[in-house]
Design a protein around this motif. Structure first.
Motif, PDB file in Angstrom:
ATOM      1  N   ASN A  68      34.137  47.093  39.795  1.00 36.90           N
ATOM      2  CA  ASN A  68      34.656  46.539  38.543  1.00 36.90           C
ATOM      3  C   ASN A  68      35.169  47.651  37.628  1.00 36.90           C
ATOM      4  OD1 ASN A  68      35.415  44.534  36.825  1.00 36.90           O
ATOM      5  ND2 ASN A  68      33.385  44.187  35.984  1.00 36.90           N
ATOM      6  N   ARG A  69      36.109  48.451  38.160  1.00 39.01           N
ATOM      7  CA  ARG A  69      36.625  49.603  37.435  1.00 39.01           C
ATOM      8  C   ARG A  69      38.134  49.687  37.604  1.00 39.01           C
ATOM      9  NH1 ARG A  69      34.425  55.469  39.067  1.00 39.01           N
ATOM     10  NH2 ARG A  69      32.674  54.138  39.487  1.00 39.01           N
ATOM     11  N   LEU A  70      38.799  50.205  36.581  1.00 38.62           N
ATOM     12  CA  LEU A  70      40.222  50.517  36.639  1.00 38.62           C
ATOM     13  C   LEU A  70      40.381  52.028  36.609  1.00 38.62           C
ATOM     14  CD1 LEU A  70      41.940  48.050  34.136  1.00 38.62           C
ATOM     15  CD2 LEU A  70      41.866  47.917  36.599  1.00 38.62           C
ATOM     16  N   LEU A  71      41.198  52.569  37.500  1.00 34.84           N
ATOM     17  CA  LEU A  71      41.508  53.991  37.504  1.00 34.84           C
ATOM     18  C   LEU A  71      42.885  54.191  36.912  1.00 34.84           C
ATOM     19  CD1 LEU A  71      40.355  54.912  41.111  1.00 34.84           C
ATOM     20  CD2 LEU A  71      39.107  55.252  38.983  1.00 34.84           C
ATOM     21  N   LYS A 122      33.410  48.158  32.821  1.00 33.43           N
ATOM     22  CA  LYS A 122      32.720  47.215  31.954  1.00 33.43           C
ATOM     23  C   LYS A 122      31.224  47.458  32.051  1.00 33.43           C
ATOM     24  CE  LYS A 122      32.559  42.491  30.655  1.00 33.43           C
ATOM     25  NZ  LYS A 122      32.699  41.135  30.982  1.00 33.43           N
ATOM     26  N   ARG A 123      30.595  47.562  30.885  1.00 34.70           N
ATOM     27  CA  ARG A 123      29.140  47.705  30.801  1.00 34.70           C
ATOM     28  C   ARG A 123      28.627  46.639  29.857  1.00 34.70           C
ATOM     29  NH1 ARG A 123      26.996  53.187  31.882  1.00 34.70           N
ATOM     30  NH2 ARG A 123      28.243  53.814  33.654  1.00 34.70           N
ATOM     31  N   GLY A 124      27.997  45.616  30.389  1.00 36.82           N
ATOM     32  CA  GLY A 124      27.531  44.502  29.565  1.00 36.82           C
ATOM     33  C   GLY A 124      28.719  43.761  28.986  1.00 36.82           C
ATOM     34  N   TYR A 176      40.691  41.347  35.163  1.00 38.09           N
ATOM     35  CA  TYR A 176      40.772  42.545  34.336  1.00 38.09           C
ATOM     36  C   TYR A 176      41.438  42.259  32.994  1.00 38.09           C
ATOM     37  CZ  TYR A 176      39.457  45.148  38.480  1.00 38.09           C
ATOM     38  OH  TYR A 176      38.776  45.628  39.561  1.00 38.09           O
ATOM     39  N   SER A 177      41.443  41.021  32.546  1.00 39.38           N
ATOM     40  CA  SER A 177      42.114  40.681  31.295  1.00 39.38           C
ATOM     41  C   SER A 177      41.417  41.282  30.077  1.00 39.38           C
ATOM     42  CB  SER A 177      42.212  39.169  31.142  1.00 39.38           C
ATOM     43  OG  SER A 177      40.916  38.606  31.090  1.00 39.38           O
ATOM     44  N   GLN A 178      40.130  41.606  30.171  1.00 41.48           N
ATOM     45  CA  GLN A 178      39.421  42.183  29.029  1.00 41.48           C
ATOM     46  C   GLN A 178      39.696  43.679  28.868  1.00 41.48           C
ATOM     47  OE1 GLN A 178      37.927  40.932  31.723  1.00 41.48           O
ATOM     48  NE2 GLN A 178      36.340  42.272  32.441  1.00 41.48           N
TER      49      GLN A 178
END
Length: 100
Positions: A59-62, A76-78, A40-42
């Motif tokens: 691949n999600r952060l809440l 993240k999308r693309g 999740y560094s990006q």
């Protein structure tokens, strides 16, 4: 043949048999599945004071407020990272999260 229907049932170690035949309660405490780790560094933006909960399967952060209410999420999308508020409206787009 032994009473349990298994030819070697009498020769088993009792501890070994209990490990092989775990109950549903034992499996629910520690499932025998590998854990998924994501990078999740990006994800650079976190609302002030919010706690972060990872959802590696999608691949999600809440984001959660200190009082325990949902405050949005990021996914993240693309090559972009999109940040959404608590209503699901996109509030921020980071199009190049790796070059900061």
């Amino acid at each position: 043949m032994a009473e349990g229907g298994h030819a070697d049932a009498g020769n088993e170690d009792p501890g070994e048999a209990s490990q092989r035949h775990a109950t549903m309660h034992q499996l629910s405490k520690k499932p025998p599945l590998p854990t998924l780790h994501m990078d999740y560094s990006q994800y650079r933006f976190i609302p002030k004071g919010d706690r972060v909960k990872e959802q590696p399967d999608v691949n999600r952060l809440l984001f959660w407020t200190p009082t325990g209410e949902p405050d949005g999420y990021a996914e993240k999308r693309g090559t972009a990272v999109l940040y959404y508020d608590r209503t699901g409206k996109a509030v921020r787009v980071d199009t190049n999260p790796y070059n900061r």
